[in-house]
Design an enzyme around this catalytic site. Structure first.
Site, mmCIF file in Angstrom:
data_model
loop_
_atom_site.group_PDB
_atom_site.id
_atom_site.type_symbol
_atom_site.label_atom_id
_atom_site.label_comp_id
_atom_site.label_asym_id
_atom_site.label_seq_id
_atom_site.Cartn_x
_atom_site.Cartn_y
_atom_site.Cartn_z
ATOM 1 C CD GLU A 179 -15.534 64.259 -53.698
ATOM 2 O OE1 GLU A 179 -16.314 65.196 -53.925
ATOM 3 O OE2 GLU A 179 -14.565 64.366 -52.922
ATOM 4 C CE LYS B 76 -11.520 66.241 -53.307
ATOM 5 N NZ LYS B 76 -12.746 66.080 -52.575
ATOM 6 C CG ASN C 59 -11.625 83.935 -38.198
ATOM 7 O OD1 ASN C 59 -10.675 84.635 -38.550
ATOM 8 N ND2 ASN C 59 -11.470 82.742 -37.657
ATOM 9 N N GLY C 60 -15.016 86.015 -40.399
ATOM 10 C CA GLY C 60 -16.431 86.229 -40.727
ATOM 11 C C GLY C 60 -16.594 87.459 -41.597
ATOM 12 C CG HIS D 266 -28.471 63.423 -74.587
ATOM 13 N ND1 HIS D 266 -29.460 63.284 -75.525
ATOM 14 C CD2 HIS D 266 -28.481 62.274 -73.860
ATOM 15 C CE1 HIS D 266 -30.061 62.113 -75.360
ATOM 16 N NE2 HIS D 266 -29.470 61.482 -74.359
ATOM 17 C CE LYS E 218 -10.596 69.985 -44.447
ATOM 18 N NZ LYS E 218 -10.823 69.062 -45.584
ATOM 19 C CD1 TRP F 251 -8.837 81.899 -48.478
ATOM 20 C CD2 TRP F 251 -10.926 82.686 -48.397
ATOM 21 N NE1 TRP F 251 -9.512 81.423 -49.572
ATOM 22 C CE2 TRP F 251 -10.794 81.882 -49.548
ATOM 23 C CE3 TRP F 251 -12.156 83.278 -48.135
ATOM 24 C CZ2 TRP F 251 -11.839 81.669 -50.436
ATOM 25 C CZ3 TRP F 251 -13.198 83.069 -49.029
ATOM 26 C CH2 TRP F 251 -13.035 82.278 -50.158
ATOM 27 C CB CYS G 8 -10.070 84.173 -41.395
ATOM 28 S SG CYS G 8 -10.439 85.183 -42.817
ATOM 29 C CD GLU H 91 -11.426 70.534 -53.691
ATOM 30 O OE1 GLU H 91 -11.472 69.292 -53.666
ATOM 31 O OE2 GLU H 91 -11.650 71.240 -52.693
ATOM 32 N NE ARG I 61 -9.719 77.879 -40.050
ATOM 33 C CZ ARG I 61 -10.894 77.485 -39.594
ATOM 34 N NH1 ARG I 61 -10.998 76.317 -39.015
ATOM 35 N NH2 ARG I 61 -11.958 78.241 -39.717
#
Ligand code: M6R
Length: 616
Positions: A489, A493, A100-101, A512, A611, A75, A2, A496, A27
């Site tokens: 990583e 990427k 926000n939160g 394995h 973000k 969000w 948010c 995402e 964000r």
């Protein structure tokens, strides 16, 4: 996640609010809205699901004007993305809040407020704030007094802003666990959750601290701290970031940020390297004394920053001889941990506001002597004014500059540089790293920006390779040693931004279990620097080829791995093995970028992601 923008001015601020929201788009969000008090003193609101552009279009069709207003990108956490859940939320026709939160006691408050006759129109936790505030306003009359009383009943995290049609000259704000910054103008003042939102109107900022409540008017700002005392907060001039606001010649922020890496790595090194040594004081004046006592390192972070920590573990143990543990913050914060004596607690974060990392740091700092306390805390962070930096004993600021793409790229490589500087500093101070090796690595670090530039020159080759992935649904990433976290990583990427399922394995683990997945539809991406594990890695690659798996190998040009049927080699510049994880990250970033472009996804704002993850 948010975002908040607000303002009080002589002029109509609707366009400023919308532009601010656009600047916060990176964000991640799913709906947007704003409220203003118009010239007749009426509170007006517009909300839309989807992009800020849709809100902007709606605003142009039915324009709203006002000199006092608040705006928000949401969000979803409590309640689906929908217009009625979008902020601002109202109580009656006069009071509006953006938040926000997460309010953790929202159910109890909702129950209590319903008992007082309040009717809820959304499923959000935020709506309890606005009704609670209305209830307090009826008791106290003054908006600031009402806010001070209301926040005492809120449990959880909030950065919030309030306007009231009955007091149209003031914008109220409160911060606890979610950042807010006041932007100072001439005869007008603004508020936002990130100063980037206000760069269009000012470059002078005042950062609210935990527990602060602010009353912002056109020509004054008053701030009360958590104890209710009037306080002054410093004003800072913001220079950085102007360049970050536009994509320049690039199609996406992510591509721009990938190509910025030689420059930002150079900046992260600036002033931190002596002739043959790392300058330990880069970590703060008391760093040398503290580092000499360190016998263990505990690293805590999330997502990409966690992967940086995983690479650092190899470095810290191999080069500085220090035992190191790495854990994701969301697990660490709820686990009963045994702290080894003289452990340095390290958090890594691009934003410095990630809720789990911050909570882990706070838990670590709260440990008392009896339970085993940490020696000190160190934040490796990209945002100097962030909570993580403010609450840590030591800091190393990476100099990546604002990162707009949700997928972290330049933040990761600059974190790796910071962590290598930490490793060399610890090795130097504790005498566990030879000065010859330190001098060699300092030289290599100086050459690193050039090497990164050479790797980026392979952009077109990687773009071509990306065609192999456009129609695929699954991918494996393999690496050995410190390249295993690089493979992790790379997989993060790809999933995402292209939404292709990707998993990373240490190459030796393949037989394995995951080898069962390998067939012609499962491309296997491998990073293969020329090191002591190369021969073992080559055997692992044979195992894949023997099952018909297609191999894409980013290999040192001297590695002796040849192109062949089903094997595509991308030749990498030669680099010292210690620095290889930094270099080999770049082609994996480019690969995920080009695959995402081919699949037509929203590269800079991938679905469902934010973000900066400021909620749990
Ligand atoms: O701001 P932080 O580094 O603390 O963020 C941690 C993660 O949320 C972040 O790295 C996330 O995984 C990125 N989207 C990865 O690209």
């Amino acid at each position: 996640m948010c975002g908040i923008v607000g303002g009080v001015a002589e002029r109509n601020i609707t366009a400023i609010l919308i532009e601010g929201l656009k600047r916060l788009e990176y964000r991640g969000y799913d709906s947007a809205g704003f409220a203003v008090i118009d010239d007749d003193g009426v509170l007006q609101r517009l909300r839309r699901v989807g992009k800020v552009a849709e809100l902007d279009q709606a605003q142009q069709q039915e324009p709203l004007a006002g000199r006092l207003g608040i705006a928000h990108t949401r969000w979803a956490t409590h309640g689906a993305p929908s217009e009625r859940n979008a902020h601002p939320h109202f109580s009656g026709g006069e009071l509006a809040v953006v938040h926000n939160g997460i309010i953790e006691n929202h159910e109890a408050l909702r129950h209590q407020l319903k008992g007082l006759g309040y009717v809820f129109t959304s499923e959000t936790d935020t709506e309890v704030i606005v009704h609670l505030l209305d209830h307090k306003l009826k008791m106290f009359g003054d908006l600031a007094d009402a806010l001070k009383a209301a926040v005492k009943e809120l449990h959880g995290a909030y950065g919030l802003s309030v306007i009231n049609a009955a007091q149209p000259d003031r914008l109220l704000a409160a911060r606890s666990g979610s950042p807010l910054v006041i932007g100072l103008g001439l005869g007008e003042n603004f508020l936002a959750s990130d100063q980037l939102a206000l760069r269009q109107v000012t470059d002078r900022f005042m950062y609210l601290e935990e527990g602060d409540i602010a009353e912002i008017r056109r020509d004054s700002v008053q701030i009360w701290d958590a104890a209710g005392q009037l306080v002054e907060r410093e004003t800072a001039q913001y220079h950085e970031g102007a360049e970050a606001a536009d994509k320049g010649e690039y199609r996406h922020f992510m591509l721009k940020e990938i190509h910025e890496q030689p420059k930002v790595v150079q900046r992260t090194l600036e002033g931190r390297l002596g002739d043959r040594q790392v300058l330990v004081q880069a970590f703060g004046p008391q760093a040398a004394e503290l580092f000499a006592k360190v016998r263990n390192v505990q690293i805590v972070a999330c997502g990409t920053s966690y992967h940086a920590g995983m690479v650092a573990r190899y470095w810290l143990e191999e080069l500085a001889g220090i035992p190191c543990q790495v854990e994701v913050a969301s697990e660490f914060r709820y686990r009963k941990v045994v702290v080894q004596p003289d452990t340095l607690f390290v958090t890594i974060s691009q934003s410095g506001e990630t809720a789990d990392s911050l909570a882990a740091l706070r838990n670590a700092k709260a440990r008392t002597e009896g339970e085993g306390r940490y020696l000190a805390s160190l934040a490796i962070c990209n945002v100097g004014i962030s909570s993580l930096v403010r609450e840590s004993d030591l800091t190393l600021l990476t100099q990546a500059g604002p990162e707009i793409g949700v997928a972290s790229t330049k933040a990761f490589t600059t974190q790796l540089v910071g962590l290598l500087l930490l490793t060399l500093s610890l090795g130097q101070v504790r005498g566990t790293l030879s000065s010859a090796l330190e001098a060699e690595l300092v030289d290599e670090l100086r050459r690193l920006p050039t090497r990164l530039g050479e790797a980026l020159a392979m952009d077109a080759t990687v773009e071509k390779i990306s065609e192999h992935f456009a129609e695929k649904h699954h991918t494996l990433f393999l690496g050995r040693g410190a390249q295993y976290p690089v493979a992790m990583e790379g997989a993060l990427k790809l999933k995402e931004i292209s939404y292709i399922h990707a998993e990373a394995y240490p190459a030796g683990e393949l037989k394995h279990g995951p080898l069962a997945l390998v067939d012609a539809d499962m491309p296997v991406v491998t990073v293969a620097p020329n090191n002591e594990l190369l021969e073992k890695l080559k055997s692992n690659l044979q195992e894949v080829r023997a099952r018909g798996g297609e191999l894409i190998v980013f290999a040192d040009r001297e590695a002796g791995i040849e192109d062949g049927e089903g094997t595509f080699i991308v030749s990498m510049p030669h680099i010292h093995d210690v620095l290889a994880p930094i270099l080999y990250t770049l082609p994996l970033q480019l690969l995920s970028y080009y695959v995402a472009v081919l699949r037509g996804t929203d590269v800079d704002q991938p679905r469902n992601l934010a973000k900066s993850v400021t909620v749990e």
